[in-house]
Design a protein around this motif. Sequence first.
Motif, mmCIF file in Angstrom:
data_model
loop_
_atom_site.group_PDB
_atom_site.id
_atom_site.type_symbol
_atom_site.label_atom_id
_atom_site.label_comp_id
_atom_site.label_asym_id
_atom_site.label_seq_id
_atom_site.Cartn_x
_atom_site.Cartn_y
_atom_site.Cartn_z
ATOM 1 N N ILE A 146 0.917 -1.219 -0.126
ATOM 2 C CA ILE A 146 -0.135 0.189 -0.134
ATOM 3 C C ILE A 146 1.282 1.055 -0.333
ATOM 4 N N PHE A 147 2.291 1.070 0.323
ATOM 5 C CA PHE A 147 3.087 2.322 1.024
ATOM 6 C C PHE A 147 3.851 2.793 -0.649
ATOM 7 N N HIS A 148 3.759 1.754 -0.773
ATOM 8 C CA HIS A 148 4.895 1.664 -2.163
ATOM 9 C C HIS A 148 3.686 1.605 -3.048
ATOM 10 N N THR A 149 2.442 1.481 -4.324
ATOM 11 C CA THR A 149 1.615 1.939 -4.682
ATOM 12 C C THR A 149 1.328 3.305 -4.562
ATOM 13 N N ALA A 150 1.051 4.088 -3.438
ATOM 14 C CA ALA A 150 0.100 5.136 -3.057
ATOM 15 C C ALA A 150 0.655 6.712 -3.619
ATOM 16 N N PRO A 151 2.481 6.858 -3.222
ATOM 17 C CA PRO A 151 2.446 7.852 -4.487
ATOM 18 C C PRO A 151 2.009 7.690 -6.114
ATOM 19 N N LYS A 152 1.219 8.933 -6.780
ATOM 20 C CA LYS A 152 0.357 8.825 -7.857
ATOM 21 C C LYS A 152 1.704 8.976 -9.236
ATOM 22 N N THR A 153 2.856 9.443 -9.198
ATOM 23 C CA THR A 153 3.763 9.057 -10.122
ATOM 24 C C THR A 153 4.737 8.066 -9.807
ATOM 25 N N ILE A 154 4.558 7.495 -11.218
ATOM 26 C CA ILE A 154 5.395 6.299 -11.455
ATOM 27 C C ILE A 154 6.765 6.242 -10.655
ATOM 28 N N ARG A 155 7.776 7.662 -10.814
ATOM 29 C CA ARG A 155 9.070 8.165 -9.725
ATOM 30 C C ARG A 155 8.483 7.428 -8.596
ATOM 31 N N ALA A 160 9.721 4.810 -3.778
ATOM 32 C CA ALA A 160 9.080 3.940 -2.374
ATOM 33 C C ALA A 160 9.808 2.697 -1.924
ATOM 34 N N TYR A 161 9.574 1.730 -3.115
ATOM 35 C CA TYR A 161 9.820 0.653 -3.657
ATOM 36 C C TYR A 161 11.269 0.545 -3.349
ATOM 37 N N LEU A 162 11.947 1.006 -4.139
ATOM 38 C CA LEU A 162 13.151 1.083 -4.131
ATOM 39 C C LEU A 162 13.974 1.360 -3.075
ATOM 40 N N SER A 163 13.867 2.425 -2.158
ATOM 41 C CA SER A 163 13.658 2.862 -1.065
ATOM 42 C C SER A 163 14.300 1.823 0.517
ATOM 43 N N TYR A 164 12.765 1.206 -0.142
ATOM 44 C CA TYR A 164 12.477 -0.067 0.957
ATOM 45 C C TYR A 164 13.330 -1.075 0.646
ATOM 46 N N GLN A 165 13.919 -1.224 -0.435
ATOM 47 C CA GLN A 165 15.027 -3.044 -0.784
ATOM 48 C C GLN A 165 16.464 -2.719 -0.521
ATOM 49 N N ALA A 166 16.446 -0.897 -0.524
ATOM 50 C CA ALA A 166 17.816 -1.145 0.267
ATOM 51 C C ALA A 166 17.986 -1.229 1.276
ATOM 52 N N LEU A 167 16.788 -1.012 2.217
ATOM 53 C CA LEU A 167 16.728 -0.656 3.828
ATOM 54 C C LEU A 167 16.816 -1.736 3.450
ATOM 55 N N ARG A 168 16.047 -2.671 3.235
ATOM 56 C CA ARG A 168 15.983 -4.161 3.654
ATOM 57 C C ARG A 168 16.948 -5.132 3.108
ATOM 58 N N ALA A 169 18.176 -4.578 2.151
ATOM 59 C CA ALA A 169 19.323 -5.130 2.062
ATOM 60 C C ALA A 169 20.302 -4.383 3.169
ATOM 61 N N GLY A 170 20.377 -3.535 3.396
ATOM 62 C CA GLY A 170 21.358 -2.808 4.457
ATOM 63 C C GLY A 170 22.239 -2.545 3.169
ATOM 64 N N VAL A 219 22.315 11.038 -5.338
ATOM 65 C CA VAL A 219 21.912 11.913 -6.119
ATOM 66 C C VAL A 219 20.351 12.325 -5.179
ATOM 67 N N PRO A 220 19.854 13.341 -4.781
ATOM 68 C CA PRO A 220 18.871 13.284 -4.194
ATOM 69 C C PRO A 220 17.157 13.306 -5.483
ATOM 70 N N PRO A 221 17.113 12.559 -5.165
ATOM 71 C CA PRO A 221 15.402 12.181 -6.568
ATOM 72 C C PRO A 221 14.639 13.937 -6.233
ATOM 73 N N ALA A 222 14.028 13.839 -7.539
ATOM 74 C CA ALA A 222 13.229 15.287 -8.204
ATOM 75 C C ALA A 222 12.225 14.995 -7.499
ATOM 76 N N ASP A 223 11.192 13.895 -7.523
ATOM 77 C CA ASP A 223 10.267 13.718 -7.139
ATOM 78 C C ASP A 223 9.542 12.131 -5.964
ATOM 79 N N ARG A 224 8.837 12.935 -5.076
ATOM 80 C CA ARG A 224 9.159 11.765 -3.775
ATOM 81 C C ARG A 224 7.228 11.745 -4.370
ATOM 82 N N SER A 225 6.426 12.751 -5.638
ATOM 83 C CA SER A 225 4.922 12.498 -4.477
ATOM 84 C C SER A 225 4.758 11.183 -5.237
#
Length: 225
Positions: A146-155, A160-170, A219-225
């Motif tokens: 739900i968190f991964h698909t909540a943002p309105k844009t594909i980016r 959201a999804y890749l950030s979680y995967q990085a956190l999970r992998a450490g 590099v800071p991402p430009a779109d977190r919406s």
Amino acid sequence: MRSAVLAHTPLFRGATPEEVEAMLGCLGAERRAFARGELIYRAGDVVTALGLVLSGRVLIESGDFWGNVTVLGSAGPGEIFAETYACSPGEPLMVDVEAAEPTEVLFLDVSRVLQTCPRACGHHSRLIRALLALSAQKNLDLSRKIFHTAPKTIRGRLLAYLSYQALRAGSRRFTIPFDRQQLADYLNVDRSALSNELSKMRKEGLLEVEKNRFSLSSVPPADRS
């Protein structure tokens, strides 16, 4: 029945291979092999057995009348699926379970897990606790989707999804369990649009990607919406 391997899965963790072998007899264990793309369970089925993946990987999918598919999750070696439905007598499945690759599954009769073991098996309570913990983990996985698909844009969904995967992998380098089409289905986006967005993110220096292997940059991402 690969008892030594099963002893290291979350469902049987803590049991010896001999204890696992005894429990498999109590649970009416049945092992089956499936080809890639073969349906293991179909939406509408009423099931009494949970599946434990011995090898390969399964996809949990939701489809509509017109053939559109959404990937809700996946299960790999040592993980279980259909446990919620198997614990809800008479409740038809709302999802399909499909083999993403050649897969071997061990089916366990949940009714025998929930009832008192006729052999007075001392490991039954441990198995019930493990099943409860795994079910809770599945609920967390659905919440993450739900968190991964909540943002309105594909980016936004990718971030959201890749950030979680990085956190999970450490690590900023990790491998995801989906190919490109499966990732698009999981995020509820068009595959071509997803590929285009990944290409843009790579050009912007946000990430490197090769098939299902990712490396994120700082590099800071430009779109977190």
